[in-house]
Design an enzyme around this catalytic site. Sequence first.
Site, PDB file in Angstrom:
ATOM      1  N   GLY A 248      87.785  26.656 -45.023  1.00  0.00           N
ATOM      2  CA  GLY A 248      88.680  27.567 -44.294  1.00  0.00           C
ATOM      3  C   GLY A 248      89.645  28.263 -45.239  1.00  0.00           C
ATOM      4  O   GLY A 248      89.520  28.148 -46.459  1.00  0.00           O
TER       5      GLY A 248
ATOM      6  N   ASN B  60      79.854  27.245 -52.272  1.00  0.00           N
ATOM      7  CA  ASN B  60      79.691  27.624 -50.860  1.00  0.00           C
ATOM      8  C   ASN B  60      80.776  28.608 -50.427  1.00  0.00           C
ATOM      9  O   ASN B  60      81.966  28.342 -50.614  1.00  0.00           O
ATOM     10  CB  ASN B  60      79.841  26.385 -49.978  1.00  0.00           C
TER      11      ASN B  60
ATOM     12  N   ASP C 269      73.437  23.413 -44.132  1.00  0.00           N
ATOM     13  CA  ASP C 269      74.725  22.988 -44.676  1.00  0.00           C
ATOM     14  C   ASP C 269      75.339  21.939 -43.740  1.00  0.00           C
ATOM     15  O   ASP C 269      75.244  22.076 -42.505  1.00  0.00           O
ATOM     16  CB  ASP C 269      75.614  24.246 -44.753  1.00  0.00           C
ATOM     17  N   HIS C 270      75.947  20.927 -44.294  1.00  0.00           N
ATOM     18  CA  HIS C 270      76.636  19.885 -43.511  1.00  0.00           C
ATOM     19  C   HIS C 270      75.824  19.376 -42.329  1.00  0.00           C
ATOM     20  O   HIS C 270      76.300  19.420 -41.184  1.00  0.00           O
ATOM     21  CB  HIS C 270      77.994  20.380 -42.996  1.00  0.00           C
TER      22      HIS C 270
HETATM   23  P1  13P Z   1      84.756  28.227 -46.855  1.00  0.00           P
HETATM   24  O1  13P Z   1      84.632  28.489 -45.399  1.00  0.00           O
HETATM   25  O2  13P Z   1      86.116  27.778 -47.255  1.00  0.00           O
HETATM   26  O3  13P Z   1      84.282  29.376 -47.677  1.00  0.00           O
HETATM   27  O4  13P Z   1      83.827  26.986 -47.200  1.00  0.00           O
HETATM   28  C1  13P Z   1      82.451  27.132 -47.112  1.00  0.00           C
HETATM   29  C2  13P Z   1      81.750  25.854 -47.231  1.00  0.00           C
HETATM   30  O5  13P Z   1      82.083  25.010 -48.035  1.00  0.00           O
HETATM   31  C3  13P Z   1      80.625  25.633 -46.338  1.00  0.00           C
HETATM   32  O6  13P Z   1      80.104  24.359 -46.467  1.00  0.00           O
END
Ligand code: 13P
Length: 279
Positions: A179, A228, A82-83
């Site tokens: 978040g 996500n 992720d990211h």
């Molecule tokens: P949250 O932490 O808001 O659930 O977001 C998760 C997310 O998008 C991880 O890429």
Amino acid sequence: MALVTMKELLTMAEKNDIATGAFSVGNMEMVMGAVVAAEELNTPIILQIAEVRLKNSPLELMGPMMLAAAKNAKVDIAVHLDHGLNIETVQKALDLGFTSVMFDGSLLSLEDNISSVKEVVRRASKYGATVEAELGVVGGNEGEGTAHEIKCTSPDDAKIFCDETGIDALAVAIGNAHGNYPVAPQLRLDVLDDIHKKVSTPLVLHGGTGISDEQFRQAIKLGIRKVNIATASFDKLAEYAKIYCDSTEKANYFELSSRQAEGVYENVKRHIKIFSFID
Ligand code: 13P
């Protein structure tokens, strides 16, 4: 069942008009809690870890564990970076056997985002791995650092971006943020609808923690195929661990480990039900 590519899960989600839950993990208990929830509901999931989390949970330790959990699960599971912020990290994930990678070039210009993502697509194709990329800016931040201001994805740019890069999944910014939200967000479903009309690429909703069940389901009806969830799982793990520690004179490691997994299991199960329209 098996380790699968994220693309396979997105195709299945598209066919069934649902979304696949992508659950962030940071330790063994999180992996185990998520897998048990998926198995119990007989629903595939994505296990993912973001590059900013690797300080706490190194990729070379977490990666093989996530992959082993996926291979041994009774449901299909994709393992996703992720990211990804650096091409080196993306490459490391591909070498470890991740079946999917995200490159986050959302803070770059459209042109630079396109050229970086093209390179990721070129590398991932050698491994048969899926590629997700982001356009527009999702608010908040994934980990520490300054919060990003939300910048909604432009539907016209989304079309150019998907056509030029050939990505398998597009993360959109529609008022969502990473978040905990200070107040429950109102997603820009009108923007999502416009993107969905212009782009056939499966769409991804980041910042799942705190979005209402109703908004999740409306977004899924408008083309969201992956959602996500990170903060809600980290918070539930900490909450269950705290309740246990507060309840006893002397905490026991093994009980603490079970409680962590249980917190994550509850959170993952609740979200899978929303995303799969299971009541
Ligand atoms: P949250 O932490 O808001 O659930 O977001 C998760 C997310 O998008 C991880 O890429």
